[in-house]
Design a protein around this motif. Sequence first.
Motif, PDB file in Angstrom:
ATOM      1  N   ILE A  45      17.540  14.863 -20.466  1.00 56.96           N
ATOM      2  CA  ILE A  45      17.345  16.309 -20.602  1.00 56.96           C
ATOM      3  C   ILE A  45      15.937  16.621 -21.098  1.00 56.96           C
ATOM      4  O   ILE A  45      15.319  17.603 -20.658  1.00 56.96           O
ATOM      5  N   ILE A  46      15.389  15.773 -21.985  1.00 55.88           N
ATOM      6  CA  ILE A  46      14.021  15.994 -22.453  1.00 55.88           C
ATOM      7  C   ILE A  46      13.046  15.917 -21.285  1.00 55.88           C
ATOM      8  O   ILE A  46      12.122  16.735 -21.163  1.00 55.88           O
ATOM      9  N   GLY A  47      13.236  14.940 -20.411  1.00 60.05           N
ATOM     10  CA  GLY A  47      12.384  14.837 -19.232  1.00 60.05           C
ATOM     11  C   GLY A  47      12.533  16.039 -18.319  1.00 60.05           C
ATOM     12  O   GLY A  47      11.555  16.506 -17.715  1.00 60.05           O
ATOM     13  N   LEU A  48      13.747  16.573 -18.230  1.00 62.61           N
ATOM     14  CA  LEU A  48      13.994  17.748 -17.405  1.00 62.61           C
ATOM     15  C   LEU A  48      13.275  18.976 -17.973  1.00 62.61           C
ATOM     16  O   LEU A  48      12.695  19.765 -17.224  1.00 62.61           O
ATOM     17  N   VAL A  49      13.283  19.113 -19.290  1.00 58.32           N
ATOM     18  CA  VAL A  49      12.572  20.228 -19.925  1.00 58.32           C
ATOM     19  C   VAL A  49      11.062  20.097 -19.699  1.00 58.32           C
ATOM     20  O   VAL A  49      10.372  21.087 -19.413  1.00 58.32           O
ATOM     21  N   ARG A 164      26.679  18.435 -14.974  1.00 58.40           N
ATOM     22  CA  ARG A 164      27.854  18.753 -15.782  1.00 58.40           C
ATOM     23  C   ARG A 164      27.507  19.473 -17.075  1.00 58.40           C
ATOM     24  O   ARG A 164      28.278  20.301 -17.550  1.00 58.40           O
ATOM     25  N   LYS A 165      26.359  19.143 -17.681  1.00 57.06           N
ATOM     26  CA  LYS A 165      26.047  19.702 -18.991  1.00 57.06           C
ATOM     27  C   LYS A 165      25.482  21.109 -18.870  1.00 57.06           C
ATOM     28  O   LYS A 165      24.775  21.446 -17.923  1.00 57.06           O
ATOM     29  N   ALA A 166      25.810  21.914 -19.866  1.00 52.25           N
ATOM     30  CA  ALA A 166      25.443  23.327 -19.833  1.00 52.25           C
ATOM     31  C   ALA A 166      23.929  23.518 -19.871  1.00 52.25           C
ATOM     32  O   ALA A 166      23.387  24.398 -19.194  1.00 52.25           O
ATOM     33  N   ILE A 167      23.221  22.693 -20.657  1.00 52.10           N
ATOM     34  CA  ILE A 167      21.771  22.866 -20.784  1.00 52.10           C
ATOM     35  C   ILE A 167      21.088  22.639 -19.444  1.00 52.10           C
ATOM     36  O   ILE A 167      20.199  23.397 -19.042  1.00 52.10           O
ATOM     37  N   THR A 168      21.486  21.592 -18.722  1.00 48.56           N
ATOM     38  CA  THR A 168      20.856  21.306 -17.437  1.00 48.56           C
ATOM     39  C   THR A 168      21.140  22.403 -16.423  1.00 48.56           C
ATOM     40  O   THR A 168      20.301  22.703 -15.571  1.00 48.56           O
ATOM     41  N   VAL A 170      21.512  25.609 -17.182  1.00 52.95           N
ATOM     42  CA  VAL A 170      20.649  26.726 -17.551  1.00 52.95           C
ATOM     43  C   VAL A 170      19.215  26.466 -17.093  1.00 52.95           C
ATOM     44  O   VAL A 170      18.540  27.370 -16.572  1.00 52.95           O
ATOM     45  N   ILE A 171      18.732  25.235 -17.263  1.00 55.94           N
ATOM     46  CA  ILE A 171      17.386  24.906 -16.789  1.00 55.94           C
ATOM     47  C   ILE A 171      17.311  25.042 -15.270  1.00 55.94           C
ATOM     48  O   ILE A 171      16.302  25.505 -14.718  1.00 55.94           O
ATOM     49  N   GLY A 172      18.382  24.666 -14.581  1.00 52.45           N
ATOM     50  CA  GLY A 172      18.418  24.857 -13.133  1.00 52.45           C
ATOM     51  C   GLY A 172      18.338  26.328 -12.755  1.00 52.45           C
ATOM     52  O   GLY A 172      17.656  26.697 -11.797  1.00 52.45           O
ATOM     53  N   PHE A 173      19.021  27.178 -13.521  1.00 52.97           N
ATOM     54  CA  PHE A 173      18.948  28.618 -13.257  1.00 52.97           C
ATOM     55  C   PHE A 173      17.533  29.137 -13.462  1.00 52.97           C
ATOM     56  O   PHE A 173      17.028  29.948 -12.665  1.00 52.97           O
ATOM     57  N   LEU A 174      16.861  28.695 -14.530  1.00 48.52           N
ATOM     58  CA  LEU A 174      15.490  29.134 -14.784  1.00 48.52           C
ATOM     59  C   LEU A 174      14.537  28.615 -13.721  1.00 48.52           C
ATOM     60  O   LEU A 174      13.587  29.312 -13.327  1.00 48.52           O
ATOM     61  N   ALA A 175      14.767  27.381 -13.242  1.00 49.22           N
ATOM     62  CA  ALA A 175      13.945  26.854 -12.156  1.00 49.22           C
ATOM     63  C   ALA A 175      14.155  27.650 -10.873  1.00 49.22           C
ATOM     64  O   ALA A 175      13.216  27.864 -10.100  1.00 49.22           O
ATOM     65  N   MET A 176      15.381  28.102 -10.641  1.00 50.33           N
ATOM     66  CA  MET A 176      15.651  28.947  -9.483  1.00 50.33           C
ATOM     67  C   MET A 176      14.918  30.284  -9.607  1.00 50.33           C
ATOM     68  O   MET A 176      14.401  30.813  -8.615  1.00 50.33           O
ATOM     69  N   GLU A 177      14.838  30.819 -10.818  1.00 49.59           N
ATOM     70  CA  GLU A 177      14.090  32.053 -11.043  1.00 49.59           C
ATOM     71  C   GLU A 177      12.596  31.835 -10.787  1.00 49.59           C
ATOM     72  O   GLU A 177      11.912  32.727 -10.266  1.00 49.59           O
ATOM     73  N   ASN A 178      12.092  30.637 -11.124  1.00 53.55           N
ATOM     74  CA  ASN A 178      10.702  30.301 -10.798  1.00 53.55           C
ATOM     75  C   ASN A 178      10.474  30.338  -9.291  1.00 53.55           C
ATOM     76  O   ASN A 178       9.457  30.856  -8.808  1.00 53.55           O
ATOM     77  N   GLY A 179      11.414  29.768  -8.542  1.00 49.75           N
ATOM     78  CA  GLY A 179      11.299  29.776  -7.091  1.00 49.75           C
ATOM     79  C   GLY A 179      11.334  31.180  -6.520  1.00 49.75           C
ATOM     80  O   GLY A 179      10.585  31.512  -5.590  1.00 49.75           O
ATOM     81  N   LEU A 180      12.185  32.031  -7.071  1.00 50.17           N
ATOM     82  CA  LEU A 180      12.260  33.422  -6.609  1.00 50.17           C
ATOM     83  C   LEU A 180      10.967  34.166  -6.905  1.00 50.17           C
ATOM     84  O   LEU A 180      10.491  34.967  -6.075  1.00 50.17           O
ATOM     85  N   PHE A 181      10.375  33.910  -8.060  1.00 50.23           N
ATOM     86  CA  PHE A 181       9.104  34.550  -8.402  1.00 50.23           C
ATOM     87  C   PHE A 181       7.997  34.083  -7.456  1.00 50.23           C
ATOM     88  O   PHE A 181       7.177  34.882  -6.992  1.00 50.23           O
TER      89      PHE A 181
END
Length: 235
Positions: A45-49, A164-168, A170-181
């Motif tokens: 998760i640290i690497g993902l962040v 499976r984990k909630a944090i990952t 949420v990060i996926g959702f934020l990355a999707m928002e980056n793509g939309l921007f």
Amino acid sequence: TAPLPAAPVSSPGDDMALSYHLQVVNLLAAVLLLISFAMLSQRRIIGLVTLFAWQGAALVLSTGLVAWSTGQHHLYYSAALTLALKVIAMPWFFYRLVKKLDVDREVEPMINIPTTMLIGIVLVIFAFNLALPISQMSGTVTRSTLGIAMACVLLAFLMMITRRKAITQVIGFLAMENGLFFAATSASYGMPLVVEMGVALDVLVGVFVLGIFFFQIRETFDSLDLKHMEKLKER
């Protein structure tokens, strides 16, 4: 009758500068796509962040470069907002959250990594074919990067549904928002500033609320794996 005003003539130097800026934007778009694939294959998760922060930095650079080369000055504010939230504030918040919850290691995803990467390649091909007619109708100089932007959105959505984990998620959702921007920047030089600030505020508040939600899940289930929530039944 009064003579018609002469149309502005662009010099070869201006065309060369614009072409050079467009090449750099295309390079940054390719970096965004590579980071999206790296996020798909990341287990820690640290690497993902960290990858999320780098994705935000590439988005800031591309937005600032588009603002400089096209004269769309409102994009400077968008780039500054992205820098403050996606590169500094949110990664710092996630680093502290992962440290406090001690959930650095991601469990095995629902689909193994090689299969996920193959699905990601198929989604990229689909995104490029989907964006082709849209980019032809767009009048922006960055319309060629629309396919990459849509691919980043689809890859982020794939990461959300395969983790499976909630944090990952949420990060996926934020990355999707980056793509939309990035897609909005490619197709129409971004959204109005008021809309972007409203979306940024909503995302920031949502992340902090989800941070509190993560602590509640951890205290209840001693884990952030969302499969434990399937055990909840109405009484």
